[in-house]
Design an enzyme around this catalytic site. Structure first.
Site, PDB file in Angstrom:
ATOM      1  N   ILE A   8       0.830  -1.083   0.436  1.00 21.13           N
ATOM      2  CA  ILE A   8       0.473   0.113   0.084  1.00 21.13           C
ATOM      3  C   ILE A   8       1.145   0.990   0.105  1.00 21.13           C
ATOM      4  O   ILE A   8       2.635   1.432   0.256  1.00 21.13           O
ATOM      5  CB  ILE A   8      -0.987   0.468   1.612  1.00 21.13           C
ATOM      6  CG1 ILE A   8      -1.829   0.717   1.001  1.00 21.13           C
ATOM      7  CG2 ILE A   8      -0.453  -0.121   2.328  1.00 21.13           C
ATOM      8  CD1 ILE A   8      -3.284   0.572   2.081  1.00 21.13           C
ATOM      9  N   SER A   9       0.724   2.255  -0.343  1.00 20.46           N
ATOM     10  CA  SER A   9       1.179   3.777  -0.733  1.00 20.46           C
ATOM     11  C   SER A   9       1.500   4.279   0.571  1.00 20.46           C
ATOM     12  O   SER A   9      -0.202   3.923   1.726  1.00 20.46           O
ATOM     13  CB  SER A   9       0.487   4.244  -2.257  1.00 20.46           C
ATOM     14  OG  SER A   9       0.748   4.151  -3.117  1.00 20.46           O
ATOM     15  N   GLN A  10       2.175   5.338   0.456  1.00 19.37           N
ATOM     16  CA  GLN A  10       2.210   5.795   2.015  1.00 19.37           C
ATOM     17  C   GLN A  10       0.742   6.454   2.496  1.00 19.37           C
ATOM     18  O   GLN A  10       0.729   7.584   1.096  1.00 19.37           O
ATOM     19  CB  GLN A  10       3.480   6.682   2.308  1.00 19.37           C
ATOM     20  CG  GLN A  10       4.786   5.940   2.484  1.00 19.37           C
ATOM     21  CD  GLN A  10       5.548   6.621   2.670  1.00 19.37           C
ATOM     22  OE1 GLN A  10       5.542   7.008   3.097  1.00 19.37           O
ATOM     23  NE2 GLN A  10       6.904   6.124   2.437  1.00 19.37           N
ATOM     24  N   PRO A  11       0.198   7.437   3.334  1.00 12.68           N
ATOM     25  CA  PRO A  11      -0.814   7.911   3.307  1.00 12.68           C
ATOM     26  C   PRO A  11      -0.146   9.030   2.589  1.00 12.68           C
ATOM     27  O   PRO A  11      -0.870   9.924   2.029  1.00 12.68           O
ATOM     28  CB  PRO A  11      -1.127   8.074   4.310  1.00 12.68           C
ATOM     29  CG  PRO A  11      -0.855   6.680   5.384  1.00 12.68           C
ATOM     30  CD  PRO A  11       0.566   6.523   4.531  1.00 12.68           C
ATOM     31  N   PHE A 151       7.812   3.231  -5.746  1.00 11.24           N
ATOM     32  CA  PHE A 151       6.353   2.438  -5.996  1.00 11.24           C
ATOM     33  C   PHE A 151       7.328   0.630  -6.436  1.00 11.24           C
ATOM     34  O   PHE A 151       8.016   0.701  -6.683  1.00 11.24           O
ATOM     35  CB  PHE A 151       5.708   3.007  -6.726  1.00 11.24           C
ATOM     36  CG  PHE A 151       4.615   3.961  -6.854  1.00 11.24           C
ATOM     37  CD1 PHE A 151       3.620   4.264  -6.369  1.00 11.24           C
ATOM     38  CD2 PHE A 151       5.589   5.117  -7.095  1.00 11.24           C
ATOM     39  CE1 PHE A 151       2.571   5.597  -6.046  1.00 11.24           C
ATOM     40  CE2 PHE A 151       4.787   6.556  -6.285  1.00 11.24           C
ATOM     41  CZ  PHE A 151       3.601   6.493  -5.793  1.00 11.24           C
TER      42      PHE A 151
END
Length: 162
Positions: A8-11, A151
């Site tokens: 998941i990408s960082q917020p 990514f």
């Protein structure tokens, strides 16, 4: 980690990409890389009409079932090669890519409306620059580069080999 070698990408990264996309209520957005559905959920919460495509079948099936049940979010889910976009629903006001690409896929540029924005990380498989590409007219684009990010690789015909 969310399974299938994906993360998941960082917020902060989700917020940064979303800000670059300049989403307005009713915007038609294509997301490349559904993953856990986090980015798609943010876009739906902002009032966008979201089309999201996932390359990994297990993630697609898991997220397609989970998001509507858990949160009531119902983006338009698709399984397939997002590096080619989703031409059957084009043109889009915005396209957001949540995986690092070796180059900007021309298929994605073709699917943008005039005034539309493509946000995509481009570089090698370790580090990418975030690009914001705006379609000014049929044959004219504007490009801005932003900080480096890391990514998972964009897989598919216009991405990295698996």
């Amino acid at each position: 980690p969310i399974g299938e070698g994906q993360t998941i990408s960082q917020p902060y990264t989700v917020a940064f990409q979303t800000e670059l996309l300049n989403v307005k209520h009713g915007s038609k957005i294509l997301e490349i890389g559904t993953g856990s559905g986090y980015q798609a959920s943010v876009l739906v919460a902002l009032g966008a009409q979201v089309y999201t495509i996932e390359y990994q079948r297990k993630l697609y099936e898991k997220t397609k079932e989970f998001l509507p049940r858990a949160f009531g979010y119902r983006p338009n889910f698709f399984y397939g090669d997002g590096s080619k976009g989703l031409p059957q629903h084009a043109p889009y006001d915005g396209i957001i890519v949540t995986a690092g690409a070796p180059t900007v896929p021309s298929d994605l540029i073709k699917q943008l409306k005039t005034g539309g924005v493509l946000v995509i990380p481009v570089g090698n498989n370790q580090k990418q620059k975030m690009l914001k590409i705006t379609r000014i007219s049929e044959n004219k684009l504007s490009k801005k580069e932003y900080n480096h990010f890391s990514f998972v690789p964009l897989l598919g015909a216009n991405g990295w080999e698996q």
